[in-house]
Scaffold this active site. Structure first.
Site, short mmCIF file in Angstrom:
data_model
loop_
_atom_site.label_atom_id
_atom_site.label_comp_id
_atom_site.label_asym_id
_atom_site.label_seq_id
_atom_site.Cartn_x
_atom_site.Cartn_y
_atom_site.Cartn_z
N GLU A 1 0.84 -1.20 0.00
CA GLU A 1 0.00 0.00 0.00
C GLU A 1 0.88 1.26 0.00
O GLU A 1 0.65 2.21 -0.74
CB GLU A 1 -0.90 0.04 1.25
CG GLU A 1 -1.81 -1.15 1.44
CD GLU A 1 -1.21 -2.21 2.37
OE1 GLU A 1 -0.05 -2.61 2.13
OE2 GLU A 1 -1.90 -2.64 3.31
N CYS B 1 -2.22 -3.32 7.57
CA CYS B 1 -1.68 -3.66 8.89
C CYS B 1 -1.96 -2.60 9.94
O CYS B 1 -2.24 -1.45 9.64
CB CYS B 1 -0.17 -3.91 8.78
SG CYS B 1 0.79 -2.48 8.27
N CYS C 1 -0.14 0.66 7.76
CA CYS C 1 -0.87 1.04 6.54
C CYS C 1 -2.29 1.50 6.83
O CYS C 1 -2.79 2.41 6.16
CB CYS C 1 -0.87 -0.13 5.57
SG CYS C 1 0.79 -0.53 5.00
ZN LIG Z 1 1.18 -2.49 6.01
#
Ligand SMILES: [Zn+2]
Length: 268
Positions: free
Chosen positions: A52, A76, A88
């Site tokens: 990402e 995450c 992220c």
């Molecule tokens: Zn991540």
């Protein structure tokens, strides 16, 4: 092209990114704005960064207002305090992403559903890949098939999913001999799970705390179709025609997952 056809095309583009990864877990992401893919990323494309973040950092302007990101794995959250990058899920929220479309939820018990939950609570729209594409991702994201283990011994963490998926243990990497069981997690809130096996072939090894405590697994004769287990308990699985016996020890139950270890023994 209508919206859902485009959406599926974007999902496939994220999977194409995922397939470029050369190490596990394989993760791909694409960012979409006004019906167009404006950036892509895959884990490993830039060392130490998640898919990402890589896709975001390729944009000339990192503002994600009005964008949708398609990512094959759940974004995450913090796992430990000294991570070099913001997780992220937080990054996407801070940059005002409008929607996140997730392939599969992270089976890591510290993340499972938490990225999803955090995005939803902050007002981000969250959707998922189609069931067929999710299956495709699930079988390719991780190095191990999450539902298979091998003798002589091993340890695995599995997500808590309702009645439990089937888990299969092979006598060894090279053996076709296998036996299966599943976890029934309906009572996990009471720190109890049932280990279910067909053919009345499972018994609790009451009193045993370690595999080494069990010199002959066949002494545990009160077999049933399930074993009710708490953390630390060991069960003996011995289907009638199997060529081996498996000992299963429940290591831990959490809200999100079950950790267990196993040891395969030759049948005397
Ligand atoms: Zn991540």
């Amino acid at each position: 092209m209508n919206e859902s056809a485009f959406s599926e095309q974007a999902m496939n583009a994220a999977i194409d990114q995922q397939n470029k990864c050369t190490s596990y877990p394989k993760v791909g992401a694409v960012i979409v704005k006004n019906g167009e893919i404006i950036s892509t990323g895959f884990r490993g494309e830039v060392s130490g960064k998640h898919a990402e973040r890589i896709a975001i950092e390729k944009l000339p302007n990192p503002d994600l207002t009005g964008t949708t990101i398609y990512t094959t794995l759940e974004p995450c959250v913090e796992i430990h305090e000294c991570q070099p990058h913001k997780p992220c899920a937080s990054l996407l929220m801070d940059l005002n992403v409008e929607q996140v479309v997730i392939g599969v939820l992270d089976p890591n018990g510290k993340i499972y559903c938490q990225g999803y939950d955090r995005l939803l609570k902050s007002g981000v729209k969250v959707a998922f890949f189609t069931p067929a594409l999710r299956n495709k991702i699930e079988s390719s994201t991780f190095k191990f098939d999450c539902s298979i283990g091998y003798g002589p011994s091993g340890k695995r963490r599995v997500a808590v999913v309702g009645n439990g998926k089937k888990f299969t243990i092979y006598a060894s990497q090279k053996s076709p001999d296998a036996m299966s069981f599943r976890w029934d997690t309906l009572q996990y809130a009471h720190s109890v799970v049932d280990l279910i096996a067909d053919n009345e072939s499972i018994a609790c090894a009451i009193g045993a705390e370690k595999f080494e405590d069990i010199s002959d697994p066949l002494v545990f004769r009160e077999s049933a179709h399930y074993a009710r287990m708490r953390s630390g308990d060991i069960a003996v699985l011995y289907p009638p025609k199997a060529s081996f016996i498996t000992l299963i020890r429940l290591v831990e139950i959490t809200e999100f997952d079950i950790t267990f270890q196993w040891q395969v023994r030759n049948r005397p």
